[in-house]
Write an enzyme that holds these catalytic residues in place. Structure first.
Site, short mmCIF file in Angstrom:
data_model
loop_
_atom_site.label_atom_id
_atom_site.label_comp_id
_atom_site.label_asym_id
_atom_site.label_seq_id
_atom_site.Cartn_x
_atom_site.Cartn_y
_atom_site.Cartn_z
N ALA A 218 0.84 -0.79 0.05
CA ALA A 218 0.35 0.24 -0.26
C ALA A 218 0.52 1.45 -0.04
O ALA A 218 0.44 1.96 0.86
CB ALA A 218 -0.70 -0.31 1.15
N GLN B 50 4.00 7.92 -0.82
CA GLN B 50 5.32 8.77 -0.90
C GLN B 50 6.25 8.23 -0.16
O GLN B 50 7.87 8.92 -0.81
CB GLN B 50 5.24 10.13 -1.22
CG GLN B 50 4.23 10.51 -2.88
CD GLN B 50 4.99 9.87 -4.21
OE1 GLN B 50 6.14 10.14 -4.44
NE2 GLN B 50 4.40 9.89 -4.74
N GLY B 51 6.33 8.40 1.09
CA GLY B 51 7.05 8.44 2.11
C GLY B 51 7.87 7.01 1.72
O GLY B 51 9.10 7.19 1.62
N HIS B 52 7.76 5.49 1.47
CA HIS B 52 7.95 4.34 1.04
C HIS B 52 8.81 5.25 -0.44
O HIS B 52 9.32 4.55 -0.47
CB HIS B 52 7.29 3.46 0.20
CG HIS B 52 6.14 2.60 2.19
ND1 HIS B 52 4.70 3.00 1.61
CD2 HIS B 52 6.59 2.11 2.02
CE1 HIS B 52 4.28 1.99 2.08
NE2 HIS B 52 5.16 1.83 3.36
N GLY C 166 12.29 4.08 7.47
CA GLY C 166 12.51 5.23 7.97
C GLY C 166 12.15 5.78 9.06
O GLY C 166 11.49 4.74 10.21
N SER D 246 0.36 4.56 5.24
CA SER D 246 -0.43 2.93 4.59
C SER D 246 -2.38 3.43 5.42
O SER D 246 -2.90 3.44 4.83
CB SER D 246 -0.16 1.36 4.06
OG SER D 246 1.26 1.79 3.86
P1 AMP Z 1 5.35 -0.28 6.20
O1 AMP Z 1 5.39 -0.52 5.10
O2 AMP Z 1 5.08 0.62 6.39
O3 AMP Z 1 6.26 -1.45 6.97
O4 AMP Z 1 7.14 0.51 6.02
C1 AMP Z 1 8.17 0.44 4.90
C2 AMP Z 1 8.73 0.70 5.46
O5 AMP Z 1 8.67 3.09 5.14
C3 AMP Z 1 9.86 1.46 7.24
O6 AMP Z 1 10.77 1.42 6.65
C4 AMP Z 1 9.27 2.60 7.49
O7 AMP Z 1 9.74 3.14 8.16
C5 AMP Z 1 8.48 3.59 5.95
N1 AMP Z 1 7.97 4.98 6.06
C6 AMP Z 1 6.35 4.24 5.93
N2 AMP Z 1 6.29 5.90 6.38
C7 AMP Z 1 6.95 6.71 5.96
C8 AMP Z 1 7.44 7.84 5.80
N3 AMP Z 1 5.90 8.35 6.19
N4 AMP Z 1 8.18 8.68 5.38
C9 AMP Z 1 9.18 8.03 5.38
N5 AMP Z 1 9.33 6.35 5.56
C10 AMP Z 1 8.37 5.38 5.85
#
Ligand code: AMP
Length: 283
Positions: free
Chosen positions: A32, A35-37, A148, A187
């Site tokens: 999901a 832009q953070g990912h 992140g 997400s």
């Molecule tokens: P997730 O899919 O939530 O497990 O996140 C995967 C990676 O993306 C992890 O290292 C998170 O910390 C990073 N991440 C999630 N949201 C953000 C965001 N808003 N800005 C930067 N990195 C993010």
């Protein structure tokens, strides 16, 4: 962009990549994508020859079944986004592929690092995270892995996991990307109604106001009361707010000038969705 589903296919691909002396970047995610990912993926692409993104909703890190069941998924969109930014490969394993018959987390001792905040409120969460990240680290043997700061305590846990493994992988922290109103991209934001997603700017705003108070000399106790009071007037239920030493994620009770890396951490629940955020309090 290669789409890889099995561990065997991944190992075969990586063997070829390694034989060409390519630098490999790894970006683990649960999909999901936003832009953070993608900021992590772009950084990896800029710094490595081959970027592998993994998309795996890891069951062992969810302490609430409901949270796991409603976790957003959109693989076609994720593939499209990754292709557009120039990702080399995406690994989308099944649960069986990653855990065989044993869908359980390993036991770890992270000491103080997981005693508070996420570690306290999401029992077993970090053991689940560490279990899957360890599997990915050993499998991929990346040169660099990107995580992140949005999940700051997780980042510190992962640094420890990497440090304890016989691997060369370097961990690169990446700053939190935010929506236009300041809400940290997540997400889970997709699960919010449109008005609440707008109102959720209160989370970042409150963190920023807490930081000002901290810098102005207010005590952690006073600031915690302030945050609780601000959120009490809203539909956002405060799970925790802590001012903590970033290194060991341990809350401080009074200002200590020897501690150079202090952050504010918050978790709230709204519309049944749990949102977390954190920012640096010391410059
Ligand atoms: P997730 O899919 O939530 O497990 O996140 C995967 C990676 O993306 C992890 O290292 C998170 O910390 C990073 N991440 C999630 N949201 C953000 C965001 N808003 N800005 C930067 N990195 C993010």
């Amino acid at each position: 962009m290669l789409k890889i589903k099995t561990v065997t296919d991944l190992q075969n691909t990586l063997q070829k990549i390694r034989s060409t002396a390519c630098k490999i970047g790894l970006v683990p995610t649960m999909g999901a994508l936003h832009q953070g990912h993608l900021s992590l993926v772009k950084k990896s692409i800029a710094e490595n020859h081959f970027t592998l993104v993994t998309i795996f909703i890891n069951p062992t890190q969810f302490n609430a079944t409901k949270d796991l069941e409603k976790y957003p998924q959109n693989l076609p969109r994720d593939f499209d986004l990754l292709q557009k930014v120039g990702c080399s490969a995406v690994f989308i394993p099944s649960i069986k592929e990653m855990y065989h018959g044993n869908v359980t987390a390993k036991k770890y001792d992270f000491g103080m690092l997981t005693q508070h905040m996420e570690g306290r409120f999401r029992s077993g969460h970090f053991e689940g995270v560490a279990t899957i990240v360890e599997k990915l680290f050993l499998l991929v043997e990346a040169d660099v892995a990107y995580f992140g700061e949005k999940d700051f305590q997780q980042l510190q846990v992962i640094k420890k996991v990497a440090c304890d493994l016989p691997i060369k992988t370097k961990i690169t922290p990446c700053e939190t990307r935010r929506e236009a109103n300041g809400l940290a991209m997540s997400s889970r934001n997709e699960l919010l109604s449109v008005p609440i997603r707008k109102d959720a700017k209160i989370i970042y705003q409150t963190l920023c106001r807490a930081k000002e108070k901290f810098r102005g000399g207010d005590s952690p106790f006073e600031i915690k009361n302030f945050v609780a009071k601000v959120l009490k007037k809203t539909g956002f239920a405060l799970e925790y707010f802590e001012i903590a030493d970033a290194e060991n994620c341990t809350p401080i009770t009074e200002k200590d000038d020897r501690l150079k890396n202090i952050r504010g951490f918050i978790a709230v629940v709204v519309e049944g969705v749990r949102l977390i955020d954190n920012i640096a309090f010391s410059s």
